[in-house]
Design a protein around this motif. Structure first.
Motif, PDB file in Angstrom:
ATOM      1  N   ARG A 127       0.831  -1.214   0.000  1.00 59.36           N
ATOM      2  CA  ARG A 127       0.000   0.000   0.000  1.00 59.36           C
ATOM      3  C   ARG A 127       0.864   1.261   0.000  1.00 59.36           C
ATOM      4  O   ARG A 127       0.518   2.272  -0.611  1.00 59.36           O
ATOM      5  CB  ARG A 127      -0.946  -0.016   1.199  1.00 59.36           C
ATOM      6  CG  ARG A 127      -2.064  -1.044   1.074  1.00 59.36           C
ATOM      7  CD  ARG A 127      -3.119  -0.886   2.146  1.00 59.36           C
ATOM      8  NE  ARG A 127      -2.629  -1.200   3.468  1.00 59.36           N
ATOM      9  CZ  ARG A 127      -2.586  -2.427   3.981  1.00 59.36           C
ATOM     10  NH1 ARG A 127      -2.986  -3.466   3.253  1.00 59.36           N
ATOM     11  NH2 ARG A 127      -2.150  -2.631   5.208  1.00 59.36           N
ATOM     12  N   LEU A 128       2.003   1.196   0.696  1.00 58.58           N
ATOM     13  CA  LEU A 128       2.907   2.347   0.704  1.00 58.58           C
ATOM     14  C   LEU A 128       3.526   2.568  -0.669  1.00 58.58           C
ATOM     15  O   LEU A 128       3.768   3.703  -1.074  1.00 58.58           O
ATOM     16  CB  LEU A 128       4.002   2.142   1.758  1.00 58.58           C
ATOM     17  CG  LEU A 128       3.536   2.207   3.210  1.00 58.58           C
ATOM     18  CD1 LEU A 128       4.672   1.828   4.154  1.00 58.58           C
ATOM     19  CD2 LEU A 128       3.001   3.592   3.560  1.00 58.58           C
ATOM     20  N   VAL A 129       3.779   1.477  -1.401  1.00 59.40           N
ATOM     21  CA  VAL A 129       4.273   1.602  -2.777  1.00 59.40           C
ATOM     22  C   VAL A 129       3.191   2.210  -3.661  1.00 59.40           C
ATOM     23  O   VAL A 129       3.448   3.119  -4.466  1.00 59.40           O
ATOM     24  CB  VAL A 129       4.725   0.235  -3.324  1.00 59.40           C
ATOM     25  CG1 VAL A 129       5.052   0.338  -4.820  1.00 59.40           C
ATOM     26  CG2 VAL A 129       5.941  -0.276  -2.559  1.00 59.40           C
ATOM     27  N   ASP A 130       1.947   1.723  -3.507  1.00 59.82           N
ATOM     28  CA  ASP A 130       0.839   2.240  -4.312  1.00 59.82           C
ATOM     29  C   ASP A 130       0.617   3.732  -4.082  1.00 59.82           C
ATOM     30  O   ASP A 130       0.235   4.466  -4.998  1.00 59.82           O
ATOM     31  CB  ASP A 130      -0.452   1.481  -3.990  1.00 59.82           C
ATOM     32  CG  ASP A 130      -0.411   0.027  -4.463  1.00 59.82           C
ATOM     33  OD1 ASP A 130       0.426  -0.284  -5.332  1.00 59.82           O
ATOM     34  OD2 ASP A 130      -1.208  -0.782  -3.951  1.00 59.82           O
TER      35      ASP A 130
ATOM     36  N   GLU B 293      12.587  -0.311  -2.225  1.00 56.84           N
ATOM     37  CA  GLU B 293      12.613  -0.099  -0.772  1.00 56.84           C
ATOM     38  C   GLU B 293      11.677  -1.073  -0.062  1.00 56.84           C
ATOM     39  O   GLU B 293      12.013  -1.614   1.001  1.00 56.84           O
ATOM     40  CB  GLU B 293      12.214   1.337  -0.449  1.00 56.84           C
ATOM     41  CG  GLU B 293      13.265   2.371  -0.848  1.00 56.84           C
ATOM     42  CD  GLU B 293      12.742   3.789  -0.751  1.00 56.84           C
ATOM     43  OE1 GLU B 293      13.572   4.708  -0.569  1.00 56.84           O
ATOM     44  OE2 GLU B 293      11.514   3.993  -0.879  1.00 56.84           O
ATOM     45  N   SER B 294      10.513  -1.305  -0.661  1.00 53.98           N
ATOM     46  CA  SER B 294       9.557  -2.237  -0.081  1.00 53.98           C
ATOM     47  C   SER B 294      10.126  -3.656  -0.037  1.00 53.98           C
ATOM     48  O   SER B 294      10.043  -4.341   0.991  1.00 53.98           O
ATOM     49  CB  SER B 294       8.259  -2.227  -0.900  1.00 53.98           C
ATOM     50  OG  SER B 294       7.386  -3.252  -0.486  1.00 53.98           O
ATOM     51  N   THR B 295      10.712  -4.092  -1.134  1.00 52.53           N
ATOM     52  CA  THR B 295      11.289  -5.443  -1.196  1.00 52.53           C
ATOM     53  C   THR B 295      12.415  -5.603  -0.184  1.00 52.53           C
ATOM     54  O   THR B 295      12.514  -6.622   0.526  1.00 52.53           O
ATOM     55  CB  THR B 295      11.814  -5.734  -2.609  1.00 52.53           C
ATOM     56  OG1 THR B 295      10.727  -5.659  -3.542  1.00 52.53           O
ATOM     57  CG2 THR B 295      12.451  -7.115  -2.689  1.00 52.53           C
ATOM     58  N   ALA B 296      13.265  -4.579  -0.100  1.00 47.37           N
ATOM     59  CA  ALA B 296      14.391  -4.649   0.838  1.00 47.37           C
ATOM     60  C   ALA B 296      13.896  -4.729   2.280  1.00 47.37           C
ATOM     61  O   ALA B 296      14.433  -5.503   3.090  1.00 47.37           O
ATOM     62  CB  ALA B 296      15.298  -3.433   0.656  1.00 47.37           C
TER      63      ALA B 296
END
Length: 286
Positions: free
Chosen positions: A56-59, A67-70
């Protein structure tokens, strides 16, 4: 006691709403995180919640995909408390029950090195009493995160009777490393936040139960009249009516009749209408 610049690995005890939120913000800040709960299904649910929150933060363009994946890759789940043995800082976010928290802290005292700070996310219980279950009460501090943790900026820092001044300073600095802002409270019932918030929610419930106004008007009146984002009934649903009842009962035991839980609050909890998490509280939710 370990210094802030030596903290690389953070332990989180509890994979529920608060625990997985704390794990997420720590991982997003660059820390490796070990998140522990008592059942594998709880751990997996917590990891799924982190993944959904990061998505949701990526969206919303608050994080990049990289950053999300890391951040997600920095979080490891476990049911074994000894997996926290290499952690440099530990935050407990288990159920709000003194016996359970004391048992956890007694076990943590054995599981992690003696120079590691142990923080509790308790919202109403005595940090001093929780710390008494350990051989390191000077290294125990309250770090009360607000819900939802990834969104709310505030963290309430609670100083126990034996909490060392350096531990207090470290806890402030650690919370700020997570992108939070802090305020400090002595170890008194309810601290700052719930000592003031729970009577506000409780009185809103009483006003509705006694027919002062419709629930929508109570919430609308508080939002427009005091510039808060949620009225008392909306907020109670968001927190969970069972959690509100537990907190209010704790305050009632410690501080007397001014904190007597509203009858309607007790009735709804008994009926299983706990707010958003059960699909129905004062309002209904999909």
């Amino acid at each position: 006691m370990r210094e802030l610049d030596s903290i690389e690995r953070v332990g989180v005890v509890g994979a529920g709403t608060m625990g997985n939120g704390i794990a997420q913000v720590a991982a997003t800040a660059g820390y490796d995180v070990v998140m522990r709960d008592i059942e594998e299904e709880f751990v997996e649910s917590g990891l799924d919640s982190i993944e959904g929150s990061l998505s949701r933060l990526v969206d919303s363009e608050k994080l990049t995909g990289e950053e999300s994946t890391a951040a997600r890759e920095r979080v490891t789940g476990t049911t074994d408390l000894t997996d926290l043995a290499d952690c440099d800082f530990v935050v407990e976010a288990a159920v709000e029950n003194m016996d359970i928290k004391q048992d956890i802290f007694a076990d943590l005292d054995e599981a992690v090195p003696e120079d590691v700070v142990l923080a509790t996310n308790t919202s109403t219980l005595s940090v001093t009493s929780i710390a008494s279950a350990t051989e390191r009460p000077e290294l125990v501090v309250g770090l009360h995160f607000m819900n939802p943790v990834p969104v709310m900026k505030g963290v309430e820092l609670v100083v126990g009777e034996h909490t060392d001044d350096d531990v207090t300073a470290l806890a402030h600095d650690f919370a700020e490393e997570l992108g939070k802002e802090t305020w400090e409270s002595d170890d008194k019932p309810g601290f700052v936040s719930n000592r003031i918030l729970m009577p506000w929610i409780n009185e809103g419930i009483r006003a509705f139960d006694e027919g002062v106004a419709a629930k929508d008007d109570i919430d609308r009146g508080m939002k427009l009249g005091t510039n808060v984002p949620m009225g008392p009934l909306e907020l109670a649903d968001h927190i969970g009516l069972d959690i509100c009842l537990d907190a209010t009962q704790t305050l009632h035991e410690e501080l007397g009749d001014r904190y007597t839980p509203a009858y309607l609050l007790k009735r709804k909890v008994e009926a299983g209408d706990l707010g958003k998490k059960s699909g129905r509280g004062f309002y209904e939710y999909d």
